[in-house]
Write a protein that holds these residues in place. Structure first.
Motif, PDB file in Angstrom:
ATOM      1  N   ARG A   1     -75.927   6.094 -17.390  1.00 57.25           N
ATOM      2  CA  ARG A   1     -75.915   5.703 -18.795  1.00 57.25           C
ATOM      3  C   ARG A   1     -74.932   4.563 -18.992  1.00 57.25           C
ATOM      4  NH1 ARG A   1     -75.515  11.821 -21.474  1.00 57.25           N
ATOM      5  NH2 ARG A   1     -77.591  12.541 -20.761  1.00 57.25           N
TER       6      ARG A   1
ATOM      7  N   HIS B   1     -71.731   5.677 -17.132  1.00 63.67           N
ATOM      8  CA  HIS B   1     -71.501   7.115 -16.993  1.00 63.67           C
ATOM      9  C   HIS B   1     -72.468   7.670 -15.967  1.00 63.67           C
ATOM     10  CE1 HIS B   1     -71.799  11.418 -18.813  1.00 63.67           C
ATOM     11  NE2 HIS B   1     -71.048  11.385 -17.729  1.00 63.67           N
TER      12      HIS B   1
ATOM     13  N   THR C   1     -75.940  -1.289 -11.698  1.00 64.50           N
ATOM     14  CA  THR C   1     -76.084   0.137 -12.016  1.00 64.50           C
ATOM     15  C   THR C   1     -76.612   0.908 -10.808  1.00 64.50           C
ATOM     16  OG1 THR C   1     -76.514  -0.377 -14.341  1.00 64.50           O
ATOM     17  CG2 THR C   1     -77.180   1.798 -13.567  1.00 64.50           C
TER      18      THR C   1
ATOM     19  N   ARG D   1     -66.658   1.577 -13.158  1.00 63.57           N
ATOM     20  CA  ARG D   1     -66.337   0.306 -13.818  1.00 63.57           C
ATOM     21  C   ARG D   1     -66.537  -0.802 -12.793  1.00 63.57           C
ATOM     22  NH1 ARG D   1     -61.162  -2.347 -15.195  1.00 63.57           N
ATOM     23  NH2 ARG D   1     -61.521  -3.688 -16.991  1.00 63.57           N
TER      24      ARG D   1
ATOM     25  N   HIS E   1     -73.880  10.567 -15.204  1.00 67.94           N
ATOM     26  CA  HIS E   1     -74.210  11.884 -15.764  1.00 67.94           C
ATOM     27  C   HIS E   1     -74.920  12.749 -14.719  1.00 67.94           C
ATOM     28  CE1 HIS E   1     -75.306  14.695 -18.951  1.00 67.94           C
ATOM     29  NE2 HIS E   1     -76.512  14.739 -18.406  1.00 67.94           N
TER      30      HIS E   1
ATOM     31  N   LEU F   1     -64.322  10.404 -17.547  1.00 65.31           N
ATOM     32  CA  LEU F   1     -65.042  10.128 -18.782  1.00 65.31           C
ATOM     33  C   LEU F   1     -64.162  10.493 -19.975  1.00 65.31           C
ATOM     34  CD1 LEU F   1     -67.783   9.390 -20.168  1.00 65.31           C
ATOM     35  CD2 LEU F   1     -68.320  11.841 -20.066  1.00 65.31           C
TER      36      LEU F   1
ATOM     37  N   ASP G   1     -63.570  11.323 -23.914  1.00 65.03           N
ATOM     38  CA  ASP G   1     -64.295  11.883 -25.052  1.00 65.03           C
ATOM     39  C   ASP G   1     -64.087  10.958 -26.245  1.00 65.03           C
ATOM     40  OD1 ASP G   1     -65.714  13.496 -26.735  1.00 65.03           O
ATOM     41  OD2 ASP G   1     -64.205  15.097 -26.858  1.00 65.03           O
ATOM     42  N   VAL G   2     -64.956   9.977 -26.376  1.00 67.55           N
ATOM     43  CA  VAL G   2     -64.786   8.907 -27.360  1.00 67.55           C
ATOM     44  C   VAL G   2     -65.095   9.405 -28.767  1.00 67.55           C
ATOM     45  CG1 VAL G   2     -65.573   6.605 -28.054  1.00 67.55           C
ATOM     46  CG2 VAL G   2     -65.317   7.169 -25.624  1.00 67.55           C
TER      47      VAL G   2
ATOM     48  N   VAL H   1     -67.082   7.818 -14.832  1.00 68.56           N
ATOM     49  CA  VAL H   1     -67.702   6.525 -15.119  1.00 68.56           C
ATOM     50  C   VAL H   1     -67.315   5.547 -14.012  1.00 68.56           C
ATOM     51  CG1 VAL H   1     -67.732   6.875 -17.619  1.00 68.56           C
ATOM     52  CG2 VAL H   1     -65.798   5.711 -16.562  1.00 68.56           C
TER      53      VAL H   1
ATOM     54  N   SER I   1     -60.113   8.037 -28.787  1.00 63.60           N
ATOM     55  CA  SER I   1     -60.717   9.286 -28.329  1.00 63.60           C
ATOM     56  C   SER I   1     -60.602  10.330 -29.438  1.00 63.60           C
ATOM     57  CB  SER I   1     -60.012   9.787 -27.068  1.00 63.60           C
ATOM     58  OG  SER I   1     -58.757  10.373 -27.389  1.00 63.60           O
TER      59      SER I   1
ATOM     60  N   LEU J   1     -72.454   2.415 -20.775  1.00 64.42           N
ATOM     61  CA  LEU J   1     -71.592   2.584 -21.937  1.00 64.42           C
ATOM     62  C   LEU J   1     -71.083   1.255 -22.472  1.00 64.42           C
ATOM     63  CD1 LEU J   1     -69.398   5.577 -20.657  1.00 64.42           C
ATOM     64  CD2 LEU J   1     -71.559   5.667 -21.944  1.00 64.42           C
ATOM     65  N   HIS J   2     -70.998   0.244 -21.597  1.00 63.89           N
ATOM     66  CA  HIS J   2     -70.395  -1.041 -21.992  1.00 63.89           C
ATOM     67  C   HIS J   2     -70.841  -2.092 -20.984  1.00 63.89           C
ATOM     68  CE1 HIS J   2     -67.444  -3.464 -24.142  1.00 63.89           C
ATOM     69  NE2 HIS J   2     -66.927  -3.851 -22.991  1.00 63.89           N
TER      70      HIS J   2
END
Length: 312
Positions: free
Chosen positions: A37, A48, A19, A57, A50, A116, A118-119, A55, A220, A39-40
């Motif tokens: 943040r 993310h 991170t 990966r 922010h 990002l 919008d989930v 994001v 999404s 996310l997974h």
């Protein structure tokens, strides 16, 4: 294969360092990052950055011996195909337009940057969507103009995993004998597009997602979005349905015809199922890097033990 798995403390430390690397790489690229943040966090860490709509990966669980250059090439293929699909109006996670379209290496981690999504509230990781989605994705991918390797999950990912299985406490000697026998039977048939066509002259080869596209989707707020093209490759469409059973095949076939796609070849599907099963066995070599994988793979490995041995 070393049987010593990472401890919870070591897993946490890995996530923390990765991170931090994502933060450093993103800020070096000029992105505004006030907070990271997570996310997974399974095979890859998704963070993310922010408040930027971006994001990162970061692959964390890698096949044994994967070099930084091989990983970079794999990530570049994923970026290129996702970018092309997005420009073709296929619903995919898009590479971020705020940074160059290329992987970034920060210390020991190589990462890519994405828009990002919008989930939706009802999204659940790996829950999967309708198998009809696979046919629509294959129809779009068929026109992809980029160069891709043939069945890279089998030909590039599986050999080092098979080698790393030696000495594993997770498999018996009988398991290992069977796995190597199936490997020796499948490899000559699947080693290249040329060898494959000699065995299946009627089957076509095209770009495929490479790793169960029906389950690598995000729900999404505007509908399904395809993600995770790290195993993008050339191959028969049957590979993307391997291990999902006759109901998945029937749903795929029902959608394939109207899209101008061929239906599934039962004999070829049997071979792809066997190859995917062997890949799942090979993934036991990744358990030291991701201990939770042992429990997740257990039902699949047991089903493989109870299934008839492969005959080609």
């Amino acid at each position: 294969m070393p049987d010593v798995a990472l401890t919870p403390q070591e897993l946490t430390a890995r996530r923390t360092v990765a991170t931090e690397c994502a933060f450093n790489a993103a800020t070096d690229l000029g992105l505004k990052v006030e907070e990271t943040r997570v996310l997974h966090d399974v095979f890859s860490l998704v963070v993310h950055l922010h408040p930027s709509p971006v994001v990162a990966r970061i692959p964390l669980v890698l096949v044994p011996g994967l070099t930084p250059e091989a990983l970079r090439l794999k990530q570049q293929r994923e970026l290129d195909v996702a970018d092309w699909l997005a420009r073709e109006s296929v619903p995919v996670t898009r590479p971020s337009g705020l940074v160059p379209l290329e992987p970034v290496r920060e210390d020991d981690f190589s990462m890519t940057f994405w828009e990002l999504v919008d989930v939706a509230d009802e999204h659940s990781p790996y829950a999967g969507g309708d198998y009809e989605l696979c046919a629509a994705l294959h129809a779009a991918l068929a026109a992809y103009p980029g160069l891709l390797p043939f069945l890279s999950p089998f030909n590039e990912g599986l050999p080092p995993m098979m080698e790393a299985l030696e000495g594993s406490h997770l498999l018996s000697d009988e398991d290992l004998d069977r796995a190597h026998a199936e490997w020796q039977a499948l490899r000559p048939v699947l080693a290249s597009a040329t060898a494959f066509r000699e065995r299946f002259p009627e089957a076509d080869v095209q770009p495929i997602q490479g790793d169960a596209p029906s389950h690598n989707v995000i729900r999404s707020r505007t509908g399904w979005v395809f993600g995770d093209f790290e195993d993008i490759c050339l191959g028969p469409v049957e590979w993307d349905l391997a291990g999902h059973g006759p109901e998945a095949v029937a749903a795929y076939d029902a959608a394939a015809g109207p899209l101008g796609m061929r239906t599934i070849d039962p004999e070829l599907q049997r071979v792809m199922d066997a190859a995917r099963n062997l890949q799942m066995v090979g993934c036991l070599s990744l358990v030291p890097q991701l201990p939770m994988l042992e429990q997740g793979l257990a039902p699949m490995v047991q089903a493989w033990r109870e299934s008839p041995s492969l005959v080609l």
